[in-house]
Design a protein around this motif. Sequence first.
Motif, short mmCIF file in Angstrom:
data_model
loop_
_atom_site.label_atom_id
_atom_site.label_comp_id
_atom_site.label_asym_id
_atom_site.label_seq_id
_atom_site.Cartn_x
_atom_site.Cartn_y
_atom_site.Cartn_z
N LEU A 551 0.81 -1.39 0.05
CA LEU A 551 -0.02 0.13 0.17
C LEU A 551 0.85 1.40 -0.19
CD1 LEU A 551 -3.06 -1.09 2.33
CD2 LEU A 551 -2.77 -1.45 -0.13
N PRO A 552 1.90 1.21 0.57
CA PRO A 552 2.96 2.60 0.31
C PRO A 552 3.10 3.22 -0.96
CG PRO A 552 3.60 1.09 2.24
CD PRO A 552 2.45 0.23 1.61
N LEU A 553 2.95 2.27 -1.87
CA LEU A 553 3.29 2.41 -3.34
C LEU A 553 2.29 3.31 -3.79
CD1 LEU A 553 4.50 -0.84 -5.20
CD2 LEU A 553 5.78 1.28 -4.81
N LEU A 557 2.54 7.48 -4.14
CA LEU A 557 2.30 8.25 -5.60
C LEU A 557 1.09 9.19 -5.31
CD1 LEU A 557 2.67 8.16 -8.73
CD2 LEU A 557 0.95 6.15 -8.70
N TRP A 558 0.13 9.10 -4.67
CA TRP A 558 -1.03 9.73 -4.55
C TRP A 558 -0.41 11.29 -3.86
CZ3 TRP A 558 -3.17 11.69 0.28
CH2 TRP A 558 -4.36 12.30 0.33
N ARG A 559 0.47 11.28 -3.07
CA ARG A 559 1.23 12.52 -2.56
C ARG A 559 2.03 13.01 -3.56
NH1 ARG A 559 0.25 12.84 3.06
NH2 ARG A 559 -0.66 11.05 3.99
N TYR A 560 2.75 12.36 -4.15
CA TYR A 560 3.62 12.88 -5.10
C TYR A 560 2.84 13.71 -6.31
CZ TYR A 560 6.44 12.95 -9.53
OH TYR A 560 7.18 13.32 -10.51
N ALA A 561 1.60 13.32 -6.66
CA ALA A 561 0.70 13.81 -7.70
C ALA A 561 0.30 15.09 -7.11
CB ALA A 561 -0.53 12.73 -8.06
N TYR A 562 -0.04 14.96 -5.91
CA TYR A 562 -0.62 16.48 -5.17
C TYR A 562 0.49 17.32 -5.30
CZ TYR A 562 -5.48 15.77 -3.93
OH TYR A 562 -6.75 15.63 -3.77
#
Length: 711
Positions: A551-553, A557-562
């Motif tokens: 799940l950390p992947l 990635l979600w935080r990277y996009a934000y």
Amino acid sequence: MAAVTNATPLISLDAVVIDTETTSLEPRKARILEVAAVRIESGRIEGSNRFDRLINPGEPISAFSTAIHGIDNQKVADAPDFAAVWPKLQAFIGDAIVIGHTLGFDLAVLQQECKRAGLPWRMPRTLDTQHLVQLVDPRLRRYSLEDLAELFDIEITDRHSALGDAFITARLFQALVPKLRESSIRTFAEASQACRGLAKSLDRQHRAGWVTPDVAGDRAATERMLSRVDSYPYRHRVRDVMSSPPKIIAADRSLGDALGQLIGGRISSLFVAPAGTAQEKLPSFAAGIITERDILRAMAIDGEGALKLGVEQFMSRPLATIPTEAFVYRAIGRMSRLKIRHLGVIDEAGCLVGALSARDLLRLRAGEAVSLGDEIDEADDVHALGAAWAKLPHVCASLLAEGIAARDVAAIISRELGALTRQATVIAERRMVEAGEGEPPCPYAMTVLGSAGRGESLLAMDQDNALIFESGRPDGAEDKWFAMLGARVADILNEVGVSYCKGGVMASNADWRGSVATWQARVGEWIGRSRPQDLLAVDIFFDMRGVHGHLPLADSLWRYAYDAADGNVVFAKLLVEASGPVERGLNFFGGIRTDKGRIDLKHTGLFGIVAMARALAIRHHILERATPARLLGIQALGIGGDQDIEALIDAQATFQAFVLSQQLADINAGKPASNAVAVKRLTAQERQRLQTALQAVRHLDELTRDLLFRD
């Protein structure tokens, strides 16, 4: 057999297939010579679970009749009469759905036999395979079992024996299920409703003296299973009742040390950390657990000497865990299934953050419906998965009846949709291994997007998922393996009842899977594009939530996009433009605009609020998924008027409540769930609420543009 509800998918149906052989083809005159029944359990034929009896009709059997089925006077001379067989057949059928081919005839002769014998008759809930075939292909001219068996490549054995024909009918039903699914007929209620539309066929059978099958039957009995659900476990999450921080002991300490900690802390268990490791942020996979019962068992064997022995010798591993954000009903179900009294509570990174014990849950009451989540988690094939998923609408209906807010019910639906996607992935991965495709080539995460990621799913859902794997290039070996996995997951979800995404937002599509590097490049490309049409469906990526795998992947990635989109007004504006304007829900005079008596509250309300909140969260770097949390984040920044924000939060709740209530009514009536609400079913007070909510979104486009450019 499990109770069948209207939402039970045909692929998971529990039913009894029956057939009779008779003295005549005229229902009022015919006497039963043989009756047989075969069980279908979770959509699978249970060949060993059968019923087959000869019956003495009490009158001579004609040679014409014997020529058809081979039953003559001598064969039934010592057979019991109908009155002796009927109670046994009733017990075999129970409350199951009854399936038959030209079933109206069999029901008519059974009813007549009961009348002659002075026995009570109750119409079962039914499905007729002849009617189902007509739904699949109305152009067919012949519907005999022989013709249909040839058409669907079904082996014919013991034709014109009641048991042989029951087996052929059961196999025909199985062959029809995927064909019906292609026609968007997935559930028992949908099949029943569609069969009611065969007016000509039903009228012809009625005039012939056949019984018109009662596809509804005793609805009250079928709905009692989940008619009342204690709501506390569905309203509270594990974080609300857990003990925190977790109490931990090193594996090289003694049982005496552990007992001292238990008594001193007035607790019933300790997590066990490997000797020499840090106890802060302890990964759950590395931990064990020692309970007061473990210590008592050790002392029962070795007396006080046991207290000098090491904890590691008596601890249990692996540790059973539950996420902090899980609802309490999932913890209850997990403890019940595993027959344990303690769970570790973990954060998104899989580290221990608390403990949950049976004592913590003693004040909670919960019925059989709490097993829903764990039944999904434990389903080992599509049939079991579909049977578990079918319970969801009735849990939702019960919770709404108890006054639980639709917003909270939507969160439950979302969590279970995530669980369904996770278990579909587990089954798909196992099938790939069994097919010789091997294990996953690298760590990966399966995610859900859109409403499931936001915790706002209702019951008119399709698939929105994506897959992230650690490394590998597009169309490389890793990508090809995960393409097969994504396709299998999509097929499983579609079979269970969550349809393929019409827009292709599924991990089976190359655009919605990739390595971390591929996804990062994709995000960069999205943010750098300048046309709204290039960004269709991109917005729901920002609702992403991991549901299976590493799940950390997904979270990183979600935080990277934000982070990449932080402060990018142009990108946020393009996302809003790509979603399109909000459709008008009110006319010039403030009345509700309808189409055929219904208003689509997704396009006139929900969609606009969600799109606005998401775009503003991206623009102002508000790391939240749920729409209300995003709107409150805007409010906290002081860039949106309190009255406007609160009106939108209330409007979303109103739209959700009306849509969910309508969806439940439609599902129960065998209609596809949609976002269109029948205005006539609303009370005057409810219409006023709806008008107020629609008024709140009337100027949503202008408000969104205004808040995008505020700092």
